[in-house]
Design an enzyme around this catalytic site. Structure first.
Site, short mmCIF file in Angstrom:
data_model
loop_
_atom_site.label_atom_id
_atom_site.label_comp_id
_atom_site.label_asym_id
_atom_site.label_seq_id
_atom_site.Cartn_x
_atom_site.Cartn_y
_atom_site.Cartn_z
N HIS A 130 -6.93 37.25 28.19
CA HIS A 130 -5.67 36.72 28.05
C HIS A 130 -5.35 36.68 26.73
CE1 HIS A 130 -3.45 32.78 27.71
NE2 HIS A 130 -3.34 32.79 29.00
N ASP A 207 -14.84 33.21 26.40
CA ASP A 207 -13.58 32.33 27.05
C ASP A 207 -14.02 32.11 28.47
OD1 ASP A 207 -11.38 31.90 28.23
OD2 ASP A 207 -10.21 33.39 27.45
N GLN A 210 -11.59 30.23 32.59
CA GLN A 210 -11.54 30.26 34.16
C GLN A 210 -12.91 30.19 34.67
OE1 GLN A 210 -8.86 29.77 35.74
NE2 GLN A 210 -7.21 30.38 33.96
N LYS A 233 -7.24 22.60 33.10
CA LYS A 233 -7.55 23.66 34.23
C LYS A 233 -8.74 23.25 35.01
CE LYS A 233 -6.09 27.66 31.33
NZ LYS A 233 -4.80 28.14 31.87
N CYS A 373 0.14 36.56 30.93
CA CYS A 373 -0.55 36.32 29.75
C CYS A 373 -1.73 37.56 29.54
CB CYS A 373 -1.11 35.19 29.11
SG CYS A 373 0.25 33.89 29.24
N1 PMP Z 1 -8.06 32.27 28.56
C1 PMP Z 1 -8.16 32.40 29.94
C2 PMP Z 1 -8.87 33.17 30.78
C3 PMP Z 1 -6.94 31.53 30.46
O1 PMP Z 1 -6.80 31.72 31.82
C4 PMP Z 1 -6.20 30.68 29.60
C5 PMP Z 1 -5.05 29.98 30.19
N2 PMP Z 1 -4.30 30.58 31.44
C6 PMP Z 1 -6.34 30.77 28.52
C7 PMP Z 1 -7.36 31.44 27.80
C8 PMP Z 1 -5.61 29.89 27.53
O2 PMP Z 1 -5.69 28.60 27.71
P1 PMP Z 1 -4.89 27.35 27.08
O3 PMP Z 1 -3.35 27.75 27.33
O4 PMP Z 1 -5.47 26.11 27.96
O5 PMP Z 1 -5.27 27.27 25.66
#
Ligand code: PMP
Length: 416
Positions: A130, A207, A210, A233, A373
Site C-alpha cells: 500500500h 503492515d 489487513q 478496518k 493505493c
Molecule cells: N496498509 C494496508 C495494507 C491497507 O490496506 C491500508 C488501508 N487501505 C493502509 C495500510 C492504510 O491504512 P490507513 O488509511 O487506515 O492508515
C-alpha cells in the site's frame, strides 16, 4: 456409524443484526457492502460504547485528579490493554495509539529512521505495498540518502523470494512489508521474512492493516520489531489505530511530536521525555475512539479470529469460483488453493473498473474500483485498475451470488 463433527462457523445471520447500516437500502436495493478492505461498518456495541463514553464519562485522560478524569483514563488504558491482548504484545506499554496504520509507519520512518538510517543504508520493502508503506520510506530515503530495494512480485501476486539473499545483502536497516495484500489478499510468510531480515541485521516493520482485523495475530510469535494497524478496518472508529513494538526500540527512539503529556520535565531550553508509550502520545489523544476500538475488540474476540479468517477465505473462494466462471472476467492474485485474505480483485474485458463498480452500485453492491493505493503492484500486474470485493464477518454467501449476478449484468450492459 461414524459421527460427523460439524465444522464450526460464524453465525452470520445473527452478526448481521448487530450492524444497523445493513438495514439501509441503496438505490432501493439492500446494501451489500463489499468494500471492507477500505473500511468496515460498525456494530451497535461500538456505537453505544462511543455514545456512553461521551454521555457519561468524558474528561481528558491522564490529567484530572477527579473521578470523571480517573474513569476516562481507566477506560483509555483499558483499551490499550485490550489491544495488547488482541495481538499478544508483551505488555500494554508496548502499544502506542496513533491515527492508524499510515501514522504508525510515518512515526517509525521519522522517529526511528532519522536516527538509524544514513547515507548508503538500505530500506527494503515489496512491490505489493500500500502507498502508506512505500511513500514514508521514500521520504526518509530522500532525506538521508538511503537506498530503497523492493522484493518483487510474481505473476500470481505472491512475493518472489528467489533473490532475497541479494536484496538483503549490505547495510540493510529496515525490512517493511505487508502481512496481507489489500489489493490481492496474498498472505505473506511473515515469520520467514522476519527471520531472514533479522539474520541480515535489519529490523522488521509489519503492515498488519489487513491481518489484525481478519485473522489471529500474535505479535510475539512473528518476532517482528514493529506492527501497525487501523481501528476503522476492524469494526472500530476512524482516526484511531496502533503501533505495537518491542520495548527496546520505543525506548531508544526519540519522540516525533512534542507537546503536553509526552514530557517528564520542561524548562525554557530543554525537555526530558515521559516513559513509553506516553513519549509518543503528545497532546490530547483520540481517547474516545481508542475506547471505541476496545469495544470493537470486545466484539471480534468472542467470534474467534480463526473462524473470522476461515469465513473471509470461504467467501473469497466462493467469489473467485463464481467470477472465474464468467467469460471475460479475470481474477487476480494467488490461486484458489492457496491461503488468502477475504479479498478478490477482478476485471471485466472491455469495461473500465469504475464502470463495473458504478453498475454494481445500482444494485446496492458496494465494491472498490481503482489501483487500491497500490500503483506499483498494478503496474507489475499490467492492469491500470481493478474492481475489488472484500469481505468481513457480516458478509454472506447470498451477497456473493448477488455480486456474480451483478457482474453478469455489467457484461450484458456494456456488450450493447
Ligand atoms: N496498509 C494496508 C495494507 C491497507 O490496506 C491500508 C488501508 N487501505 C493502509 C495500510 C492504510 O491504512 P490507513 O488509511 O487506515 O492508515
Amino acid at each position: 456409524m461414524p459421527t460427523t463433527v460439524p465444522t464450526p462457523s460464524l453465525d452470520v445471520a445473527s452478526i448481521r443484526r448487530d450492524f444497523p447500516i445493513l438495514e439501509r437500502k441503496i438505490h432501493g436495493k439492500p446494501l451489500a457492502y463489499l468494500d471492507n478492505t477500505a473500511t468496515t461498518q460498525k456494530p451497535a456495541s461500538v456505537l453505544k460504547a462511543l455514545e456512553d463514553f461521551y454521555r457519561t464519562r468524558n474528561a481528558n485522560v491522564h490529567r484530572g485528579v477527579y473521578l470523571l478524569g480517573e474513569e476516562a483514563t481507566a477506560d483509555y488504558e483499558g483499551a490499550r490493554e485490550k489491544v495488547a491482548r488482541f495481538v499478544n504484545a508483551r505488555a500494554a506499554e508496548d502499544v502506542v495509539f496513533t491515527r492508524g496504520t499510515t501514522e504508525s509507519v510515518n512515526l517509525v520512518s521519522n522517529a526511528w529512521g532519522r536516527v538509524n538510517v544514513g547515507k548508503g543504508d538500505v530500506i527494503v520493502s515489496t512491490e505489493m505495498e500500500h502507498h502508506s508503506n512505500l511513500v514514508p520510506w521514500q521520504l526518509l530515503a530522500q532525506e538521508r540518502g538511503a537506498i530503497l530495494r523492493h522484493i518483487p512480485v510474481d505473476g500470481h501476486g505472491r512475493l518472489d523470494l528467489t533473490d532475497l539473499d541479494r536484496i538483503l545483502d549490505g547495510p540493510v536497516k529496515m525490512v517493511s512489508f505487508t502481512w496481507v495484500s489489500n489489493a490481492l489478499g496474498t498472505v505473506n510468510p511473515v515469520v520467514e521474512l522476519t527471520r531472514r531480515a533479522h539474520a541480515a541485521g535489519a529490523l522488521v516493520f509489519v503492515d498488519a492493516a489487513q491481518s489484525v482485523p481478519h485473522m489471529p495475530v500474535d505479535f510475539q510469535a512473528t518476532d517482528a520489531d514493529f506492527l501497525a494497524f487501523s481501528g476503522h478496518k476492524m469494526l472500530g472508529p476512524t482516526g484511531i489505530g496502533a503501533l505495537v513494538a518491542k520495548r527496546k526500540h520505543l525506548e531508544a527512539m526519540p519522540p516525533l511530536f512534542g507537546g503536553g503529556e509526552m514530557i517528564r520535565e520542561v524548562t525554557l531550553q530543554h525537555a526530558t521525555w515521559a516513559d513509553v508509550p506516553s513519549k509518543f502520545e503528545a497532546g490530547t489523544m483520540n481517547y474516545a475512539d481508542a475506547i471505541g476500538l476496545g469495544a470493537a475488540i470486545d466484539y471480534l474476540t468472542p467470534l474467534g479470529m480463526d473462524l473470522v479468517h476461515a469465513h473471509g477465505r470461504a467467501l473469497a473462494c466462493q467469489a473467485m469460483r463464481a467470477l472465474q466462471a464468467i467469460p471475460g472476467v479475470t481474477v487476480y492474485g494467488p490461486p484458489i488453493e492457496e491461503n488468502r485474505g477475504g479479498v478478490v480483485s477482478f476485471s471485466v474485458d472491455g469495461v473500465h473498473a469504475h464502470d463495473v463498480a458504478g453498475t454494481l452500485d445500482q444494485d446496492g453492491i458496494a465494491v472498490r474500483a481503482g489501483h487500491h493505493c497500490a500503483m506499483p503492484l498494478h503496474a507489475r500486474l499490467g492492469v491500470p485498475a481493478t474492481a475489488r470485493a472484500s469481505f468481513t464477518v457480516y458478509n454472506d454467501a447470498a451477497e456473493i451470488d448477488r455480486l456474480a449476478a451483478g457482474v453478469r449484468k455489467v457484461k450484458a450492459v456494456f456488450a450493447r
